[in-house]
Scaffold this motif. Sequence first.
Motif, PDB file in Angstrom:
ATOM      1  N   GLY A  18       0.818  -1.206   0.000  1.00  0.00           N
ATOM      2  CA  GLY A  18       0.000   0.000   0.000  1.00  0.00           C
ATOM      3  C   GLY A  18       0.850   1.254   0.000  1.00  0.00           C
ATOM      4  N   PHE A  19       0.183   2.375  -0.137  1.00  0.00           N
ATOM      5  CA  PHE A  19       0.872   3.663  -0.178  1.00  0.00           C
ATOM      6  C   PHE A  19       1.606   3.944   1.128  1.00  0.00           C
ATOM      7  N   GLY A  20       0.993   3.600   2.265  1.00  0.00           N
ATOM      8  CA  GLY A  20       1.628   3.839   3.563  1.00  0.00           C
ATOM      9  C   GLY A  20       2.909   3.054   3.723  1.00  0.00           C
ATOM     10  N   ALA A  26      10.372   4.320   1.886  1.00  0.00           N
ATOM     11  CA  ALA A  26      11.163   5.392   1.264  1.00  0.00           C
ATOM     12  C   ALA A  26      11.759   6.328   2.306  1.00  0.00           C
ATOM     13  N   VAL A  27      10.952   6.734   3.271  1.00  0.00           N
ATOM     14  CA  VAL A  27      11.436   7.632   4.324  1.00  0.00           C
ATOM     15  C   VAL A  27      12.507   6.940   5.157  1.00  0.00           C
ATOM     16  N   SER A  28      12.270   5.698   5.517  1.00  0.00           N
ATOM     17  CA  SER A  28      13.212   4.961   6.345  1.00  0.00           C
ATOM     18  C   SER A  28      14.543   4.760   5.636  1.00  0.00           C
ATOM     19  N   TYR A  29      14.498   4.362   4.375  1.00  0.00           N
ATOM     20  CA  TYR A  29      15.749   4.133   3.654  1.00  0.00           C
ATOM     21  C   TYR A  29      16.523   5.431   3.445  1.00  0.00           C
ATOM     22  N   ILE A  40      11.476  -3.307   8.139  1.00  0.00           N
ATOM     23  CA  ILE A  40      10.784  -3.253   9.443  1.00  0.00           C
ATOM     24  C   ILE A  40       9.800  -2.091   9.472  1.00  0.00           C
ATOM     25  N   HIS A  41      10.233  -0.925   9.015  1.00  0.00           N
ATOM     26  CA  HIS A  41       9.341   0.237   9.011  1.00  0.00           C
ATOM     27  C   HIS A  41       8.217   0.079   7.989  1.00  0.00           C
ATOM     28  N   GLY A  42       8.469  -0.649   6.911  1.00  0.00           N
ATOM     29  CA  GLY A  42       7.415  -0.932   5.935  1.00  0.00           C
ATOM     30  C   GLY A  42       6.309  -1.776   6.535  1.00  0.00           C
ATOM     31  N   VAL A  43       6.664  -2.692   7.434  1.00  0.00           N
ATOM     32  CA  VAL A  43       5.654  -3.522   8.113  1.00  0.00           C
ATOM     33  C   VAL A  43       4.779  -2.646   9.014  1.00  0.00           C
ATOM     34  N   PHE A  44       5.391  -1.687   9.686  1.00  0.00           N
ATOM     35  CA  PHE A  44       4.627  -0.809  10.573  1.00  0.00           C
ATOM     36  C   PHE A  44       3.962   0.351   9.832  1.00  0.00           C
ATOM     37  N   SER A  45       4.290   0.548   8.595  1.00  0.00           N
ATOM     38  CA  SER A  45       3.762   1.520   7.653  1.00  0.00           C
ATOM     39  C   SER A  45       3.327   2.852   8.265  1.00  0.00           C
ATOM     40  N   TRP A  46       2.033   3.095   8.409  1.00  0.00           N
ATOM     41  CA  TRP A  46       1.538   4.406   8.828  1.00  0.00           C
ATOM     42  C   TRP A  46       1.960   4.772  10.243  1.00  0.00           C
ATOM     43  N   PHE A  47       2.207   3.780  11.100  1.00  0.00           N
ATOM     44  CA  PHE A  47       2.690   4.083  12.452  1.00  0.00           C
ATOM     45  C   PHE A  47       4.066   4.749  12.380  1.00  0.00           C
ATOM     46  N   TYR A  48       4.926   4.225  11.504  1.00  0.00           N
ATOM     47  CA  TYR A  48       6.253   4.828  11.348  1.00  0.00           C
ATOM     48  C   TYR A  48       6.165   6.202  10.696  1.00  0.00           C
ATOM     49  N   VAL A  49       5.312   6.359   9.722  1.00  0.00           N
ATOM     50  CA  VAL A  49       5.161   7.657   9.065  1.00  0.00           C
ATOM     51  C   VAL A  49       4.703   8.713  10.096  1.00  0.00           C
TER      52      VAL A  49
END
Length: 56
Positions: A18-20, A26-29, A40-49
Motif C-alpha cells: 500500500g501507499f503507507g 522510502a522515508v526509512s531508507y 521493518i518500518h514498511g511492516v509498521f507503515s503508517w505508524f512509522y510515518v
Amino acid sequence: MSERRIIVQRDVVKSGIGFGSALAIAVSYTTHKSILWAIIHGVFSWFYVGYFLLTR
C-alpha cells in the motif's frame, strides 16, 4: 412486484504494498540507509510515518 438488487463490488489489491508501506520504506531508507530498517518500518507503515512526522 419488481425485485430490487443492489450489487456492491469491491476491488481489493491482492498483491503488492500500500501507499503507507511504500512511503514508510522510502522515508526509512532515506533516513537510515538500511534495507533491514526499511523492511521493518514498511511492516509498521503508517505508524512509522506518523512517528517520523511527530519527531522531526
